[in-house]
Design an enzyme around this catalytic site. Sequence first.
Site, PDB file in Angstrom:
ATOM      1  N   LYS A  31       0.840  -1.183   0.077  1.00  0.00           N
ATOM      2  CA  LYS A  31       0.037   0.154  -0.029  1.00  0.00           C
ATOM      3  C   LYS A  31       0.933   1.363   0.131  1.00  0.00           C
ATOM      4  O   LYS A  31       0.613   2.395  -0.791  1.00  0.00           O
ATOM      5  CB  LYS A  31      -0.971   0.075   1.290  1.00  0.00           C
ATOM      6  CG  LYS A  31      -1.560   1.215   1.296  1.00  0.00           C
ATOM      7  CD  LYS A  31      -2.132   1.460   2.764  1.00  0.00           C
ATOM      8  CE  LYS A  31      -1.421   2.103   3.710  1.00  0.00           C
ATOM      9  NZ  LYS A  31      -1.946   3.001   4.403  1.00  0.00           N
ATOM     10  N   ASN A  32       1.845   1.186   0.707  1.00  0.00           N
ATOM     11  CA  ASN A  32       2.743   2.501   0.884  1.00  0.00           C
ATOM     12  C   ASN A  32       3.630   2.719  -0.254  1.00  0.00           C
ATOM     13  O   ASN A  32       4.121   3.624  -0.545  1.00  0.00           O
ATOM     14  CB  ASN A  32       3.645   2.322   2.105  1.00  0.00           C
ATOM     15  CG  ASN A  32       3.041   2.471   3.535  1.00  0.00           C
ATOM     16  OD1 ASN A  32       1.543   3.098   3.533  1.00  0.00           O
ATOM     17  ND2 ASN A  32       3.399   2.023   4.477  1.00  0.00           N
ATOM     18  N   CYS A  83      -4.737   8.630   9.864  1.00  0.00           N
ATOM     19  CA  CYS A  83      -4.813   8.268  11.152  1.00  0.00           C
ATOM     20  C   CYS A  83      -4.300   9.187  12.310  1.00  0.00           C
ATOM     21  O   CYS A  83      -3.502  10.121  12.001  1.00  0.00           O
ATOM     22  CB  CYS A  83      -3.854   7.134  11.321  1.00  0.00           C
ATOM     23  SG  CYS A  83      -4.288   5.426  10.527  1.00  0.00           S
ATOM     24  N   ARG A  93       1.867  15.148  12.198  1.00  0.00           N
ATOM     25  CA  ARG A  93       2.566  14.852  11.058  1.00  0.00           C
ATOM     26  C   ARG A  93       2.670  15.955  10.108  1.00  0.00           C
ATOM     27  O   ARG A  93       1.881  15.924   8.934  1.00  0.00           O
ATOM     28  CB  ARG A  93       2.066  13.840  10.366  1.00  0.00           C
ATOM     29  CG  ARG A  93       1.970  12.583  11.428  1.00  0.00           C
ATOM     30  CD  ARG A  93       1.783  11.050  10.640  1.00  0.00           C
ATOM     31  NE  ARG A  93       0.379  11.010  10.155  1.00  0.00           N
ATOM     32  CZ  ARG A  93      -0.065  10.030   9.493  1.00  0.00           C
ATOM     33  NH1 ARG A  93       1.001   9.211   9.069  1.00  0.00           N
ATOM     34  NH2 ARG A  93      -1.299   9.681   9.255  1.00  0.00           N
ATOM     35  N   ASP A 144       5.709   1.419  11.978  1.00  0.00           N
ATOM     36  CA  ASP A 144       4.453   0.886  11.526  1.00  0.00           C
ATOM     37  C   ASP A 144       4.276  -0.648  11.803  1.00  0.00           C
ATOM     38  O   ASP A 144       3.400  -1.477  11.611  1.00  0.00           O
ATOM     39  CB  ASP A 144       4.567   0.769  10.045  1.00  0.00           C
ATOM     40  CG  ASP A 144       3.819   2.240   9.237  1.00  0.00           C
ATOM     41  OD1 ASP A 144       3.270   2.967  10.295  1.00  0.00           O
ATOM     42  OD2 ASP A 144       3.817   2.589   8.228  1.00  0.00           O
ATOM     43  N   ARG A 197      -8.088  -0.242   5.643  1.00  0.00           N
ATOM     44  CA  ARG A 197      -7.095   0.858   4.935  1.00  0.00           C
ATOM     45  C   ARG A 197      -5.820  -0.004   4.534  1.00  0.00           C
ATOM     46  O   ARG A 197      -5.181   0.623   3.617  1.00  0.00           O
ATOM     47  CB  ARG A 197      -6.910   2.001   5.607  1.00  0.00           C
ATOM     48  CG  ARG A 197      -8.090   2.764   5.897  1.00  0.00           C
ATOM     49  CD  ARG A 197      -7.693   4.229   6.793  1.00  0.00           C
ATOM     50  NE  ARG A 197      -6.415   4.939   6.253  1.00  0.00           N
ATOM     51  CZ  ARG A 197      -5.566   5.205   7.107  1.00  0.00           C
ATOM     52  NH1 ARG A 197      -5.530   5.202   8.099  1.00  0.00           N
ATOM     53  NH2 ARG A 197      -4.459   5.668   6.149  1.00  0.00           N
TER      54      ARG A 197
END
Length: 429
Positions: A22-23, A116, A121, A313, A405
């Site tokens: 996903k990233n 999130c 951030r 993560d 997600r």
Amino acid sequence: MDKLLVEGGRSLSGKVHISVSKNSSLPIMAATLLGEGKTVLKDLPVLRDIQTFKQLLTNLGGVIETKGRETLMESSSLKTFFAVYDIVKTMRASILVLGPLVARYGMGKVSLPGGCAIGTRPIDLHLEGLEKLGARVSLEAGHVLAKASRLRGNRIALPFPSVGATENVMMASSLAHGESVIENAAREPEIVDLADFINAMGGKIEGAGTSTISIQGVETLTGCSYRPIPDRIEAATYLLAALTCRSSIEVAGCIPDHILSLLEILEGLGCRFDRGENSIRIQKPVGGWEHFDSAHGVSKIIETGPYPSFPTDIQAQLMAFLTSIKGRFSIVETIFENRFMHVAELRRLGAHITLRGNRAVIEGGGELWAAPVMCTDLRASAALVLAALRAKGRSDILRVYHLDRGYERIEEKLRGLGASVERGEGPTV
């Protein structure tokens, strides 16, 4: 609103196949805005964030067509350069369209992003990098506006190796006039993947994966066919799920080198693995699984950090596993200040965890008991699933839209390994 029903206490076995990252997929999807003609992305995971990003690109006027496991994307005739709040509010990665839009079209406007709630951030590093390339950046009414007739290469020294800022500046630099150098760049595998994708479109990027990335801007980029790398966070999650359940499984379709920091921590605790080029198989520890239940005096401090250090993560999932090992462990979170929200929910399952600022102290080895728990963010959700797989009884895990997600078909994959996990309808919370 969906929930997961997890009956704990079962061992796992078999093989699980890891989805595309996903990233990696999200910045690569943003980078398709740079290219002329059609791009084909292979095996994009079926995730809420991927669908949201497709909606974002479609709203800009991009054309997206899905044929089986291939996604055809084309963005030559955009209708707007404004990423609206209704889409951006659910996903922080939306800011990644800003660099490509201003680089190719001379203008980009993005609502300040959501995502999130794991801490502050800021996007200031993104904006400062674009300004160094010659963009005129302004903030107005909750939006970021960037304009430039054409960006010009420059040397950008990041004060912190931000993944998102590295990605945004690298994408923007690929169409800038002249050479750009990003110093103190992020080194994550996803950065290398994005650079490889841009190079496949005709870009000229060198040094990705190191702290210094050089980008020679080109006049045009063209569409290509590309498959992003496997998801290293998903691979780590299934490894930790199996170890939490004292089970041997094979994690297939992964790149072991991408999670070396985790494997080294686990091997230091007595875990054993057979590593292939694209797979990891868990072996029973020397002395059997009882090794984890009798390791008196084990003490370890683990600190998160930018790649190649231990990833934030995977912090929550590792914590869930450590609750099962007899010993005392400390996890120091250096990336996000609010990334211990899962601790309160793990305590509901019986975990003994104390918070001291940015440090969590885990007294592992105790029993866990089923309870209703609530997801607070993506990786916290995975940690709750891991703990529930070990807990005695049935746990109801609420608000799993967070989980959706970032994990493709997680209940199906876990059931394929022998876990008792079902999806049901939960209360609105």
